[in-house]
Structure formats: C-alpha cells, structure tokens
Design a protein around this motif. Structure first.
Motif, PDB file in Angstrom:
ATOM      1  N   SER A   1     -41.013  52.709  22.802  1.00  0.00           N
ATOM      2  CA  SER A   1     -42.401  52.602  22.555  1.00  0.00           C
ATOM      3  C   SER A   1     -43.010  51.292  23.063  1.00  0.00           C
TER       4      SER A   1
ATOM      5  N   THR B   1     -39.585  52.878  15.124  1.00  0.00           N
ATOM      6  CA  THR B   1     -38.646  52.240  14.373  1.00  0.00           C
ATOM      7  C   THR B   1     -37.598  51.369  14.827  1.00  0.00           C
TER       8      THR B   1
ATOM      9  N   ASP C   1     -41.362  59.104  15.359  1.00  0.00           N
ATOM     10  CA  ASP C   1     -40.842  58.384  14.279  1.00  0.00           C
ATOM     11  C   ASP C   1     -39.542  57.257  14.511  1.00  0.00           C
ATOM     12  N   ARG C   2     -38.751  57.793  15.297  1.00  0.00           N
ATOM     13  CA  ARG C   2     -37.617  56.898  15.787  1.00  0.00           C
ATOM     14  C   ARG C   2     -38.001  55.836  16.782  1.00  0.00           C
TER      15      ARG C   2
ATOM     16  N   ARG D   1     -40.366  49.086  10.634  1.00  0.00           N
ATOM     17  CA  ARG D   1     -41.197  49.535  11.729  1.00  0.00           C
ATOM     18  C   ARG D   1     -41.571  48.637  12.711  1.00  0.00           C
TER      19      ARG D   1
ATOM     20  N   VAL E   1     -42.005  65.357  16.216  1.00  0.00           N
ATOM     21  CA  VAL E   1     -42.522  64.290  15.621  1.00  0.00           C
ATOM     22  C   VAL E   1     -41.479  63.344  15.054  1.00  0.00           C
ATOM     23  N   SER E   2     -40.315  63.561  14.993  1.00  0.00           N
ATOM     24  CA  SER E   2     -39.183  62.945  14.652  1.00  0.00           C
ATOM     25  C   SER E   2     -38.743  62.022  15.694  1.00  0.00           C
TER      26      SER E   2
END
Length: 294
Positions: free
Chosen positions: A263, A72, A68-69, A78, A64-65
């Motif tokens: 991402s 970001t 998140d990275r 974000r 999950v982290s």
C-alpha cells in the motif's frame, strides 16, 4: 399582425403523417436490432471470457479483504496510525520512483524522435510513395500492437535485468503510438500552405519544415506529454519482469506478503502519477491555448 397558417388537405396530411410514422418505426427497428446484436455479442464475449457473476460475488470478499490487509500494519493497527512505520522505506522507494520516471522520460524522448521522423512517411497526404507508406504503417502497427511489458520481457532476456530493458520497451511502444497520433494530425492539416511552398520548387523536406510542422508542432508536443504520463504508469508495471524501477520493489513486496509495503508503494506511485498528470496537463493547456490564439 395575424399570420395565416396554411392547412394542408386532409389527404396530403394523412400521407405525410403515414410517412413520418413509417420513418420513426424504421428508426426504432434499427435501434432495437442494434441493441439485440450488442447484447448478443456481450453474452457471447462473456461466455468466451468465462465471466461468471456467481464466482464474482462469491469471491468478491477476498478482493475487499486484500485491501484490508494492505492497510494494516504487522501489529494489527491501521497504516495511518503510524505513518513512520508505514513509509519506513520512502527513501529507497523514492530513488526507485525516480528511476521509473527517468526510464519513462528517456524512452518517451527516443520514441518521440523516431515517431517524428516516421509520421510524415506514414501520413497519406505527405508520404512520398504509397509503398513506403504501407511499409511504415505496418511497422508502426507492430510496435504498438505488442504490449510494452512483452517488449520489456524480451529485452530483459536479451540485455539482462535493469533499466535499459525498460527504456527500450517504452521507446519501441511509444514509436508506434505517437507516430499514429502524429500522422493523423498531419492528415488533417490545411494543404494550401503545402501547395504554396511546393509551387516555389522547394524540396519535400522544406515542405514539411515550413508548411506542415508549424501547423502541428503544438499538437505534437501535447501528445508527447500525454504519452510521457502514460509511460510512467507503463514503466511502473515493467518492473514486474525485471526492467527496473519501482515495479521491481512492488512485485517483491507482493510475493513476500509485505502487505503494508504494497500500500505504501502504491500510494507513492499514485501521488507521482497525480503530480505528473497535473504538470503535463498544465503544459498541454498552455501549448494548445497558444496555438488557438495564433
């Protein structure tokens, strides 16, 4: 008007009920045994694959982290708050995505052409000789059994880094996958037209051209479009081993911990696959619809 319902004698009715209960019990027993075998195989496979639920839940936070990275930016905000910074390399990535699509297109085209030539030899109802069918089927099994990325790695070693290795890998894997699908379609055709053309003294090629191909042409095209869609995803991954396309940039971003770039590239790949999926799906519906109306 009342209809009389015949009532069986109690002895005969009891025998039928007893037979019914035995049949139901036998069916339930088979189902129970089948479920037991299934769960036993599942447990054995989990042990063999070293699936550990404790480890999964312990380290699930790392998974999950990571998401998140990658969502970001370097300044801690974000990605969607500064789209220009997030998609800073969209021009370069678009060119690499175009290269990925071209790799998939050329590889799928070559694979489809060779699969078209071989499937009639592999189908049971159209192959000229059993020994030839056996040889062709084993060849096709080899082509589709070896993962495409393994072929890509071999071709990178042989021909060097670049799109050529990706094209050859896509083509080789597509031959095995498409020829099997084509052959299965041919094996399910109506043989009456084939017998009619054959009765005129026509050659084997003429039978394929005038009796078999009209029955399967739309299906062939549909499967080829579906394979093209799959190959776009395959080509995106082949860049990991240097076979060209957007995958090369993606693996570089992963290795250098450029999280927001990961991402952004993934977003572009997903949107591209969505567009291709919608487009090829629309074409497949048109082709199959036309075939049904015929």
């Amino acid at each position: 008007m009342a209809v009389a319902v015949p009532i069986l004698p109690s002895q005969q009715l009891a025998a039928l009920n007893d037979a019914y209960r035995k049949a139901v019990a036998k069916k339930r027993l088979r189902l129970t045994l089948g479920m037991a075998v299934f769960f036993a195989a599942l447990v054995a496979a989990s042990i063999g694959a070293e699936v550990n639920l404790r480890t999964l839940f312990t380290y699930f936070g790392h998974f999950v982290s990571y998401f998140d990275r990658i969502l970001t930016l370097e300044d801690g905000t974000r990605v969607w708050t500064n789209v220009g910074e997030w998609l800073w390399g969209w021009r370069k990535w678009s060119l690499l995505l175009g290269e990925t699509i071209l790799i998939s297109y050329v590889g799928t085209l070559f694979g489809a052409l060779l699969a078209f030539a071989l499937n009639f030899l592999a189908a049971e109802n159209t192959s000229p000789a059993p020994w030839l069918r056996f040889v062709i089927k084993r060849l096709l099994e080899f082509c589709r059994t070896v993962p495409g990325i393994v072929f890509a790695l071999i071709f990178v070693i042989a021909f060097g880094l670049g799109p050529m290795a990706g094209v050859l890998a896509i083509a080789l894997h597509s031959i095995g996958a498409l020829a099997k699908q084509y052959a299965e379609m041919v094996e399910n055709i109506d043989m009456k037209p084939v017998e009619g053309v054959r009765s005129t003294g026509a050659s084997w090629l003429s039978c394929m051209r005038f009796a078999v191909l009209p029955q399967v042409a739309a299906g062939f095209a549909s499967y080829t479009l579906l394979r093209f869609e799959i190959n776009v995803r395959e080509a995106s991954v082949m860049g990991f081993v240097g076979a060209g396309g957007i995958g090369t940039e993606l693996v570089m971003a992963v290795r250098k911990f450029y999280y927001s770039d990961v991402s952004a590239i993934l977003l572009m790949i997903v949107l591209t696959v969505f567009a291709i999926d919608i487009g090829t799906g629309w074409v497949r519906e048109r082709l199959l619809g036309k075939d049904r109306r015929a």
